[in-house]
Design a protein around this motif. Structure first.
Motif, mmCIF file in Angstrom:
data_model
loop_
_atom_site.group_PDB
_atom_site.id
_atom_site.type_symbol
_atom_site.label_atom_id
_atom_site.label_comp_id
_atom_site.label_asym_id
_atom_site.label_seq_id
_atom_site.Cartn_x
_atom_site.Cartn_y
_atom_site.Cartn_z
ATOM 1 N N UNK B 123 0.823 -1.230 0.000
ATOM 2 C CA UNK B 123 0.000 0.000 0.000
ATOM 3 C C UNK B 123 0.846 1.265 0.000
ATOM 4 N N UNK B 124 1.922 1.260 0.752
ATOM 5 C CA UNK B 124 2.768 2.459 0.829
ATOM 6 C C UNK B 124 3.494 2.722 -0.493
ATOM 7 N N UNK B 125 4.001 1.641 -1.123
ATOM 8 C CA UNK B 125 4.694 1.829 -2.402
ATOM 9 C C UNK B 125 3.695 2.339 -3.460
ATOM 10 N N UNK B 126 2.465 1.786 -3.429
ATOM 11 C CA UNK B 126 1.442 2.253 -4.373
ATOM 12 C C UNK B 126 1.140 3.737 -4.163
ATOM 13 N N UNK B 127 1.047 4.129 -2.884
ATOM 14 C CA UNK B 127 0.793 5.530 -2.571
ATOM 15 C C UNK B 127 1.900 6.431 -3.142
ATOM 16 N N UNK B 128 3.137 5.972 -2.990
ATOM 17 C CA UNK B 128 4.266 6.751 -3.509
ATOM 18 C C UNK B 128 4.240 6.821 -5.032
ATOM 19 N N UNK B 129 3.957 5.686 -5.674
ATOM 20 C CA UNK B 129 3.871 5.686 -7.143
ATOM 21 C C UNK B 129 2.810 6.688 -7.583
ATOM 22 N N UNK B 136 3.924 14.023 -12.113
ATOM 23 C CA UNK B 136 4.293 13.891 -13.531
ATOM 24 C C UNK B 136 3.169 14.455 -14.408
ATOM 25 N N UNK B 137 1.943 14.136 -14.039
ATOM 26 C CA UNK B 137 0.796 14.612 -14.821
ATOM 27 C C UNK B 137 0.689 16.133 -14.730
ATOM 28 N N UNK B 138 0.915 16.654 -13.519
ATOM 29 C CA UNK B 138 0.825 18.101 -13.317
ATOM 30 C C UNK B 138 1.896 18.834 -14.115
ATOM 31 N N UNK B 139 3.064 18.216 -14.211
ATOM 32 C CA UNK B 139 4.161 18.829 -14.960
ATOM 33 C C UNK B 139 3.819 18.918 -16.448
ATOM 34 N N UNK B 140 3.079 17.948 -16.929
ATOM 35 C CA UNK B 140 2.626 17.964 -18.325
ATOM 36 C C UNK B 140 3.576 17.259 -19.271
ATOM 37 N N UNK B 141 2.997 16.728 -20.337
ATOM 38 C CA UNK B 141 3.762 15.969 -21.342
ATOM 39 C C UNK B 141 4.663 16.896 -22.159
ATOM 40 N N UNK B 142 5.878 16.476 -22.547
ATOM 41 C CA UNK B 142 6.537 15.227 -22.161
ATOM 42 C C UNK B 142 7.370 15.399 -20.889
ATOM 43 N N UNK B 143 7.728 14.283 -20.268
ATOM 44 C CA UNK B 143 8.622 14.327 -19.104
ATOM 45 C C UNK B 143 9.702 13.253 -19.244
ATOM 46 N N UNK B 144 10.735 13.434 -18.469
ATOM 47 C CA UNK B 144 11.775 12.419 -18.388
ATOM 48 C C UNK B 144 11.366 11.423 -17.299
ATOM 49 N N UNK B 145 11.024 10.211 -17.721
ATOM 50 C CA UNK B 145 10.514 9.213 -16.775
ATOM 51 C C UNK B 145 11.547 8.828 -15.708
ATOM 52 N N UNK B 146 12.807 8.926 -16.055
ATOM 53 C CA UNK B 146 13.840 8.569 -15.071
ATOM 54 C C UNK B 146 13.775 9.536 -13.886
ATOM 55 N N UNK B 147 13.724 10.840 -14.185
ATOM 56 C CA UNK B 147 13.690 11.832 -13.100
ATOM 57 C C UNK B 147 12.321 11.888 -12.420
ATOM 58 N N UNK B 148 11.255 11.593 -13.183
ATOM 59 C CA UNK B 148 9.901 11.731 -12.637
ATOM 60 C C UNK B 148 9.493 10.548 -11.757
ATOM 61 N N UNK B 150 11.369 6.750 -12.102
ATOM 62 C CA UNK B 150 12.268 5.587 -11.970
ATOM 63 C C UNK B 150 13.366 5.819 -10.934
ATOM 64 N N UNK B 151 13.847 7.051 -10.836
ATOM 65 C CA UNK B 151 14.918 7.352 -9.883
ATOM 66 C C UNK B 151 14.389 7.672 -8.474
ATOM 67 N N UNK B 152 13.418 8.577 -8.352
ATOM 68 C CA UNK B 152 13.000 8.951 -6.986
ATOM 69 C C UNK B 152 12.239 7.858 -6.238
ATOM 70 N N UNK B 153 11.474 7.028 -6.951
ATOM 71 C CA UNK B 153 10.669 6.026 -6.224
ATOM 72 C C UNK B 153 11.529 5.037 -5.435
ATOM 73 N N UNK B 252 16.141 1.198 -10.709
ATOM 74 C CA UNK B 252 15.958 2.419 -11.511
ATOM 75 C C UNK B 252 15.953 2.052 -12.996
ATOM 76 N N UNK B 253 16.942 1.268 -13.388
ATOM 77 C CA UNK B 253 17.054 0.899 -14.793
ATOM 78 C C UNK B 253 15.915 0.015 -15.267
ATOM 79 N N UNK B 254 15.504 -0.919 -14.436
ATOM 80 C CA UNK B 254 14.451 -1.841 -14.884
ATOM 81 C C UNK B 254 13.115 -1.132 -15.042
ATOM 82 N N UNK B 255 12.835 -0.129 -14.213
ATOM 83 C CA UNK B 255 11.588 0.619 -14.393
ATOM 84 C C UNK B 255 11.631 1.345 -15.741
ATOM 85 N N UNK B 256 12.751 2.005 -16.034
ATOM 86 C CA UNK B 256 12.866 2.743 -17.287
ATOM 87 C C UNK B 256 12.893 1.796 -18.501
#
Lengths: 65, 407
Positions: B123-129, B136-148, B150-153, B252-256
């Protein structure tokens, strides 16, 4: 067939409980527990695959009868 | 370190390219990839092991050791001073201990890494995701998925597992990212400085948790270890640092890379959206198999003569396990270079094999599962966006710096 698990060999990777949860479980320490040592045919296929390829410490043993 | 070298002379090491991340030198391995003898920079002999079946058999064989040894296969030319430091530190690291000590130490950490223990994190990991995807949505398309995402989670999850206070997380994540090479532009001096800062940080953290035990993964491990004489304070500091940064880069790499692979295969992505519960477990294993890239860090030395398939590995000779190749072994997986979420790849080697198989693998699986699931449902129009910075996988631990996505 009979399923046996060697808890001295087990390293608690948990892949048995992940892949065949009706046959295997992990105790609180992380070591393997056999829930059902005489599985059905479908479960037996998974148990074989676990014993031969998936369990990294070769802790799952399968014997005839 | 990046020059390809002649097979039979030394161990092949080369930068990895994209989209085929396997080393081109591997094409020179003999047909069917039997064991190939190479000479290490130190002059000792080692064997490249590239078949799935051989890898499993040898890594499960207790006649091979992971502890420092005069002829242990080290793939870079190393000065004695560095070898001495590695040998000293390795006494305290789970990954460089043989049984029975390995068994005792692994069991100190194990209760917090079982499937049930990791499921409690869901539940906690889902909340963080969800939080990262909101941003990411608020920032608007496009975004860098690694920074948004894959890296911080993973950084956030690891800090919570370790009970690292919010105010201290920047210190951990910044230095961990430098050390594991998430940005390969860092120099060796910067990496050593980051390591020193992390060691100081963990030394304090270990003392704090010894004095005031906490109910988190790290607190529990330190409590259990402190009741034994397995580690002195420095050893415990090294071990806790390793536990926390071991899987960071990997996930990080596997998510990306997993996201990228799905977006490259729209039919499979559509099938996965339609039956996520049924196909996601297989998808996670296929992502792990397909991107099973970290070859050269799995090495062992033979403590006795070991015969396999008519070849005798002599006592004192090393093995280098090429698990990226093992996971693309055509004798094991049909059409192995094709990404296919429908295949049964549960027996991949991404987490290693034998008694050293990754302790944190269920945490990695959970993060990968929840990230991929949430991404594909939250953004039905998710697509890759051309980037002026190509994806580049660099040597041993392949960092993915950037993955631009839009929706």
């Amino acid at each position: 067939m009979k399923v046996h698990a060697d808890r001295d060999r087990c390293i608690g990777a948990g892949l048995c409980a992940l892949n065949a949860p009706s046959v295997f479980d992990q105790d609180d320490a992380g070591l393997v527990v056999v829930l059902n040592d005489s599985p059905s045919d479908a479960e037996a296929a998974d148990a074989h695959k676990l014993a031969e390829h998936i369990c990294p410490s070769k802790a799952i043993l399968i014997s005839d009868g | 370190m990046t020059d390809a070298v002649e097979r039979g002379a030394t161990c092949p090491v080369a930068p990895r390219g994209w989209p085929n991340p396997l080393l081109p030198e591997y094409d020179q391995l003999p047909e069917g990839r039997p064991l190939t003898q190479v000479t290490m920079p130190s002059g000792s002999k080692a064997w490249l092991v590239a078949q799935h079946d051989h890898i499993q058999r040898l890594l499960a064989d207790d006649r091979f050791s992971v502890e420092p040894h005069p002829t242990f296969p080290i793939r870079f030319p190393a000065p004695q001073e560095l070898l001495d430091m590695i040998a000293k530190d390795s006494k305290n690291l789970l990954v460089t201990m043989d049984p029975p000590r390995h068994t005792r130490v692994r069991q100190m950490a194990l209760p917090d890494f079982t499937i049930k223990a990791v499921e409690k994190l869901r539940p906690r990991v889902q909340e963080l995701v969800d939080e990262y995807l909101d941003r990411m949505e608020a920032e608007g398309s496009p975004v860098d998925l690694v920074q948004a995402l894959a890296l911080p989670l993973p950084a956030q999850v690891i800090c919570e597992l370790a009970g690292i206070p919010e105010s201290e997380r920047d210190t951990f994540t910044r230095n961990a990212a430098i050390m594991v090479g998430t940005r390969h532009s860092y120099t060796m001096d910067e990496k050593l400085a980051a390591n020193e800062e992390l060691m100081k940080y963990f030394a304090t953290l270990v003392t704090e948790k010894q004095n005031n035990p906490t109910d988190d993964m790290l607190g529990n491990f330190i409590s259990r270890a402190s009741q034994t004489d397995e580690f002195d304070h420095h050893g415990l500091t090294l071990m806790t640092k390793m536990l926390l940064i071991a899987g960071y880069e990997f996930i990080v790499n596997r998510i990306a890379l997993g996201t990228q692979a799905l977006l490259d295969h729209p039919e499979q992505l559509a099938a996965l959206r339609a039956d996520t519960a049924g196909l996601m477990p297989k998808t996670v294993d296929e992502v792990l198999r397909y991107f099973s890239l970290v070859d050269e860090i799995i090495a062992r030395v033979a403590l006795a003569d070991v015969e396999i398939d008519g070849v005798t590995i002599k006592e004192g000779e090393g093995i280098l396990v090429l698990k990226g190749l093992g996971d693309r072994d055509p004798a094991k997986y049909a059409d192995p270079d094709t990404f296919d979420i429908h295949r049964d790849a549960r027996d991949h080697l991404a987490f290693g094999y034998g008694v050293h198989q990754c302790l944190g693998q269920h945490v990695a699986r959970l993060m990968l599962e929840l990230c991929l699931t949430s991404l594909i449902h939250r953004f039905p129009e998710l697509r890759l966006v051309e980037s002026d910075e190509p994806i580049e996988l660099v040597d041993g631990l392949p960092p993915v710096h950037k993955l631009m996505v839009g929706w």
